[in-house]
Design a protein around this motif. Sequence first.
Motif, PDB file in Angstrom:
ATOM      1  N   SER A  11       0.834  -1.209   0.000  1.00  0.00           N
ATOM      2  CA  SER A  11       0.000   0.000   0.000  1.00  0.00           C
ATOM      3  C   SER A  11       0.865   1.254   0.000  1.00  0.00           C
ATOM      4  O   SER A  11       0.547   2.237  -0.684  1.00  0.00           O
ATOM      5  CB  SER A  11      -0.925   0.018   1.207  1.00  0.00           C
ATOM      6  OG  SER A  11      -1.844  -1.030   1.117  1.00  0.00           O
ATOM      7  N   ALA A  12       1.947   1.239   0.762  1.00  0.00           N
ATOM      8  CA  ALA A  12       2.856   2.388   0.788  1.00  0.00           C
ATOM      9  C   ALA A  12       3.467   2.622  -0.590  1.00  0.00           C
ATOM     10  O   ALA A  12       3.595   3.767  -1.043  1.00  0.00           O
ATOM     11  CB  ALA A  12       3.951   2.165   1.830  1.00  0.00           C
ATOM     12  N   PHE A  13       3.831   1.545  -1.257  1.00  0.00           N
ATOM     13  CA  PHE A  13       4.407   1.672  -2.588  1.00  0.00           C
ATOM     14  C   PHE A  13       3.360   2.154  -3.590  1.00  0.00           C
ATOM     15  O   PHE A  13       3.665   2.961  -4.480  1.00  0.00           O
ATOM     16  CB  PHE A  13       5.010   0.331  -3.035  1.00  0.00           C
ATOM     17  CG  PHE A  13       6.036   0.478  -4.098  1.00  0.00           C
ATOM     18  CD1 PHE A  13       7.315   0.918  -3.795  1.00  0.00           C
ATOM     19  CD2 PHE A  13       5.728   0.190  -5.415  1.00  0.00           C
ATOM     20  CE1 PHE A  13       8.262   1.068  -4.784  1.00  0.00           C
ATOM     21  CE2 PHE A  13       6.668   0.340  -6.407  1.00  0.00           C
ATOM     22  CZ  PHE A  13       7.939   0.773  -6.093  1.00  0.00           C
ATOM     23  N   ALA A  14       2.122   1.706  -3.438  1.00  0.00           N
ATOM     24  CA  ALA A  14       1.040   2.164  -4.319  1.00  0.00           C
ATOM     25  C   ALA A  14       0.817   3.670  -4.147  1.00  0.00           C
ATOM     26  O   ALA A  14       0.549   4.383  -5.122  1.00  0.00           O
ATOM     27  CB  ALA A  14      -0.235   1.393  -4.032  1.00  0.00           C
ATOM     28  N   ASP A  15       0.957   4.176  -2.916  1.00  0.00           N
ATOM     29  CA  ASP A  15       0.842   5.616  -2.688  1.00  0.00           C
ATOM     30  C   ASP A  15       1.951   6.376  -3.415  1.00  0.00           C
ATOM     31  O   ASP A  15       1.711   7.451  -3.968  1.00  0.00           O
ATOM     32  CB  ASP A  15       0.886   5.930  -1.190  1.00  0.00           C
ATOM     33  CG  ASP A  15      -0.396   5.539  -0.477  1.00  0.00           C
ATOM     34  OD1 ASP A  15      -1.431   5.377  -1.156  1.00  0.00           O
ATOM     35  OD2 ASP A  15      -0.355   5.395   0.763  1.00  0.00           O
ATOM     36  N   LYS A  16       3.167   5.819  -3.412  1.00  0.00           N
ATOM     37  CA  LYS A  16       4.277   6.446  -4.139  1.00  0.00           C
ATOM     38  C   LYS A  16       3.961   6.519  -5.625  1.00  0.00           C
ATOM     39  O   LYS A  16       4.234   7.526  -6.277  1.00  0.00           O
ATOM     40  CB  LYS A  16       5.577   5.671  -3.932  1.00  0.00           C
ATOM     41  CG  LYS A  16       6.262   5.909  -2.626  1.00  0.00           C
ATOM     42  CD  LYS A  16       7.544   5.087  -2.584  1.00  0.00           C
ATOM     43  CE  LYS A  16       8.459   5.617  -1.533  1.00  0.00           C
ATOM     44  NZ  LYS A  16       9.542   6.426  -2.027  1.00  0.00           N
ATOM     45  N   ILE A  17       3.381   5.455  -6.154  1.00  0.00           N
ATOM     46  CA  ILE A  17       3.031   5.433  -7.578  1.00  0.00           C
ATOM     47  C   ILE A  17       1.979   6.494  -7.871  1.00  0.00           C
ATOM     48  O   ILE A  17       2.083   7.232  -8.859  1.00  0.00           O
ATOM     49  CB  ILE A  17       2.545   4.028  -7.999  1.00  0.00           C
ATOM     50  CG1 ILE A  17       3.702   3.031  -7.960  1.00  0.00           C
ATOM     51  CG2 ILE A  17       1.907   4.062  -9.388  1.00  0.00           C
ATOM     52  CD1 ILE A  17       3.287   1.595  -8.191  1.00  0.00           C
ATOM     53  N   ARG A  18       0.969   6.612  -7.020  1.00  0.00           N
ATOM     54  CA  ARG A  18      -0.077   7.627  -7.227  1.00  0.00           C
ATOM     55  C   ARG A  18       0.499   9.040  -7.185  1.00  0.00           C
ATOM     56  O   ARG A  18       0.181   9.874  -8.025  1.00  0.00           O
ATOM     57  CB  ARG A  18      -1.176   7.482  -6.174  1.00  0.00           C
ATOM     58  CG  ARG A  18      -2.270   6.511  -6.567  1.00  0.00           C
ATOM     59  CD  ARG A  18      -3.451   6.602  -5.617  1.00  0.00           C
ATOM     60  NE  ARG A  18      -3.155   6.099  -4.281  1.00  0.00           N
ATOM     61  CZ  ARG A  18      -3.191   4.820  -3.933  1.00  0.00           C
ATOM     62  NH1 ARG A  18      -3.497   3.901  -4.819  1.00  0.00           N
ATOM     63  NH2 ARG A  18      -2.910   4.449  -2.701  1.00  0.00           N
TER      64      ARG A  18
END
Length: 179
Positions: free
Chosen positions: A104-111
Amino acid sequence: IFLAAAVYCINSAGYLAIRDLRAELYAKAQTLPLNHFVQEKTGILMSRIINDVEVLGKLISSDLKDAITDFFYIVTHLLLLLYLSWKMFLAVFIIVPIVMGPVSAFADKIRRATRNQQERLSSLNGHLQEVISGIRVIRAFSMEKAEAKRFWEFNQDLSDKTFKGHFYHQVGPSLTELF
């Protein structure tokens, strides 16, 4: 056959959504007060209507297809795992929440990277439109080098954000698979 039909339906829905959204944004732009066009660069508005809608369309078409396909993969694999070993099935429900934190943290970085990339693209479009429409004034005051420097800064910033976004998009699935 079902995958081809799903891809066709979802992609056509995505492209129709892009068409309709662009039309609605254009209609909205026609009703904006005139002072909005003085405050906002024309290139930024153009970028919102063209580029940002394209990103949304990609989300609707390909990413939605992937999400639906992945959902069915997860359901079928969980049912198969339950059939093979109920202990492993329960272990999955303990391990998955632990793994989801970093994912989830990595998905936030992508967003964030994608949002920054779109903002930089809008800025570059705004600057470019401003320079092209004001080229007579720029040449009259010999400001070509200063404008070239500003363009380089916008372009470099966009390049950095684009690379970062693509890097995260490429590395993200591998990290998820690793976990």
